[in-house]
Write a protein that holds these residues in place. Structure first.
Motif, PDB file in Angstrom:
ATOM      1  N   ASP A 250     -25.478  -9.027  26.297  1.00 44.11           N
ATOM      2  CA  ASP A 250     -25.081  -7.742  26.908  1.00 44.11           C
ATOM      3  C   ASP A 250     -23.600  -7.880  27.698  1.00 44.11           C
ATOM      4  N   THR A 251     -23.669  -6.670  28.513  1.00 42.24           N
ATOM      5  CA  THR A 251     -22.476  -6.717  29.375  1.00 42.24           C
ATOM      6  C   THR A 251     -22.400  -7.878  30.226  1.00 42.24           C
TER       7      THR A 251
ATOM      8  N   GLY B 127     -20.263  -0.387  27.936  1.00 37.30           N
ATOM      9  CA  GLY B 127     -21.293   0.385  28.178  1.00 37.30           C
ATOM     10  C   GLY B 127     -22.597   0.430  27.387  1.00 37.30           C
TER      11      GLY B 127
ATOM     12  N   ARG C  63     -18.550   8.911  29.491  1.00 38.07           N
ATOM     13  CA  ARG C  63     -19.529   8.428  30.361  1.00 38.07           C
ATOM     14  C   ARG C  63     -18.872   6.905  30.857  1.00 38.07           C
TER      15      ARG C  63
ATOM     16  N   ASP D  82     -21.641   1.681  35.601  1.00 39.24           N
ATOM     17  CA  ASP D  82     -21.377   0.849  36.898  1.00 39.24           C
ATOM     18  C   ASP D  82     -20.564  -0.320  36.784  1.00 39.24           C
TER      19      ASP D  82
ATOM     20  N   THR E 147     -26.339  -5.785  35.693  1.00 38.55           N
ATOM     21  CA  THR E 147     -26.675  -5.605  34.470  1.00 38.55           C
ATOM     22  C   THR E 147     -27.696  -4.520  34.009  1.00 38.55           C
ATOM     23  N   GLY E 148     -27.442  -3.960  32.887  1.00 42.29           N
ATOM     24  CA  GLY E 148     -28.676  -2.896  32.687  1.00 42.29           C
ATOM     25  C   GLY E 148     -28.157  -1.304  33.015  1.00 42.29           C
TER      26      GLY E 148
ATOM     27  N   GLY F 175     -26.764   1.343  34.336  1.00 45.99           N
ATOM     28  CA  GLY F 175     -25.753   1.565  35.144  1.00 45.99           C
ATOM     29  C   GLY F 175     -25.996   2.951  36.151  1.00 45.99           C
TER      30      GLY F 175
HETATM   31  C1  SD4 Z   1     -23.446   0.280  31.926  1.00 41.99           C
HETATM   32  N1  SD4 Z   1     -24.417  -1.541  33.138  1.00 41.99           N
HETATM   33  O1  SD4 Z   1     -22.659   0.499  31.281  1.00 41.99           O
HETATM   34  C2  SD4 Z   1     -23.568  -1.002  31.886  1.00 41.99           C
HETATM   35  C3  SD4 Z   1     -24.386  -1.634  30.760  1.00 41.99           C
HETATM   36  C4  SD4 Z   1     -25.322  -2.708  30.553  1.00 41.99           C
HETATM   37  O2  SD4 Z   1     -27.042  -4.111  29.882  1.00 41.99           O
HETATM   38  O3  SD4 Z   1     -25.213  -3.698  31.411  1.00 41.99           O
HETATM   39  N2  SD4 Z   1     -25.995  -2.991  29.659  1.00 41.99           N
HETATM   40  O4  SD4 Z   1     -24.563   0.888  32.560  1.00 41.99           O
END
Ligand code: SD4
Length: 289
Positions: A150-151, A171, A179, A182, A202-203, A205
């Motif tokens: 992932d990120t 993202g 968009r 974070d 991560t996750g 945002g």
């Molecule tokens: C976001 N935090 O763009 C990033 C995406 C990400 O697991 O971490 N995905 O929101």
């Protein structure tokens, strides 16, 4: 745990840690190390959440967010950057070559081109195919823990004991055009305080931005929490205030003395830790079981 030098990164990104570790071991700065580490998934077409091969927005454009921060509190960031394979290196240039912290969109692209970065098509056959398939339903539902990569957020301490961090992403897949998450926001996706420690997220945002998560984790460590306790408290701040049924957020944190920890909303979040003893993929504790 608690040794120096050390590098930790979100998800099972062993290749990133190896690239960073090789530099740390050779006596290079943690700044060089985290940049080198972040470039690995950026350049990997199989990683569909970062850089080349990343999932596009719902209009089919790959738009990238990244930031980097050093031991002196210097930082650089790019948001909504298109066509450049290594946004983390552009973010570093923003930090080092401009009077600004953040460049966005066309301006960020123009700056990157001026700095000698090449304009490239970041879609791959695989990401095009997935996007076409997505268009059939156009249903927007961010997935939790997509295939354990992932990120990438990556934080390190070098032989001199100095901290740096980096974060880079394409993202959320099929996000709205425009968009920004974070990951390029200092304090949300990443924070480094050389006196205390560093943290990266991560996750989803949106949840991280609303709670200025990485800054919060570092401040909690300043108040005496261990890295894991600090990550947990920052996750609880999110969980207590909003519905997290469908979403994941994970934090990893590293304190000045080399101790580290992590916490996530949902199970399934892992992170990679590299020291002189090798690389270990560690399961984070989570709020849900
Ligand atoms: C976001 N935090 O763009 C990033 C995406 C990400 O697991 O971490 N995905 O929101």
């Amino acid at each position: 745990n608690g040794e120096i030098p050390i590098v930790i990164s979100t998800w099972a990104n062993k290749g990133a840690n190896k690239a960073a570790w090789d530099l740390l071991e050779g006596g290079k700065s943690s700044l060089d190390a985290v940049e080198a580490g972040a470039r690995i998934p950026e350049g990997d077409p199989k990683d569909m959440s970062v850089g080349y091969g990343g999932r596009p927005d719902r209009e089919g454009n790959v738009t990238l967010d990244a930031c980097i921060m050093d031991k002196d509190g210097n930082c650089g960031s790019v948001t909504y950057l298109q066509h450049i394979k290594h946004p983390i290196s552009v973010a570093r240039k923003v930090m080092e070559e401009t009077p600004h912290v953040m460049l966005s969109g066309d301006g960020a692209l123009k700056f990157a081109l001026d700095q000698g970065f090449k304009k490239e098509d970041l879609m791959t056959d695989a990401s095009r195919k997935q996007y076409k398939k997505w268009l059939e339903t156009s249903e927007y539902k961010p997935k939790v823990n997509i295939e354990l990569h992932d990120t990438i957020g990556i934080i390190a301490i070098d032989q001199k004991g100095e901290l740096s961090g980096a974060c880079t992403t394409s993202g959320l897949g099929y996000k709205m055009a425009g968009r920004v998450g974070d990951s390029p926001i200092i304090g949300a996706g990443l924070f480094v305080d050389n006196e205390v420690g560093s943290a990266v997220a991560t996750g989803m945002g949106e949840l991280v931005m609303r709670s200025v998560g990485s800054f919060l984790v570092v401040e909690l460590m300043r108040q005496g929490r261990t890295p894991m306790e600090a990550c947990k408290e920052a996750i609880m701040r999110i969980v207590d205030r909003q519905d997290t049924t469908e979403v994941q957020v994970g934090y990893i944190a590293l304190s000045k003395d080399g101790t580290y920890g992590a916490y996530s909303i949902k199970p399934g979040f892992v992170y990679a830790v590299t020291t002189k003893d090798g690389t270990e993929v560690v399961k984070a504790e989570s709020y849900e079981s």
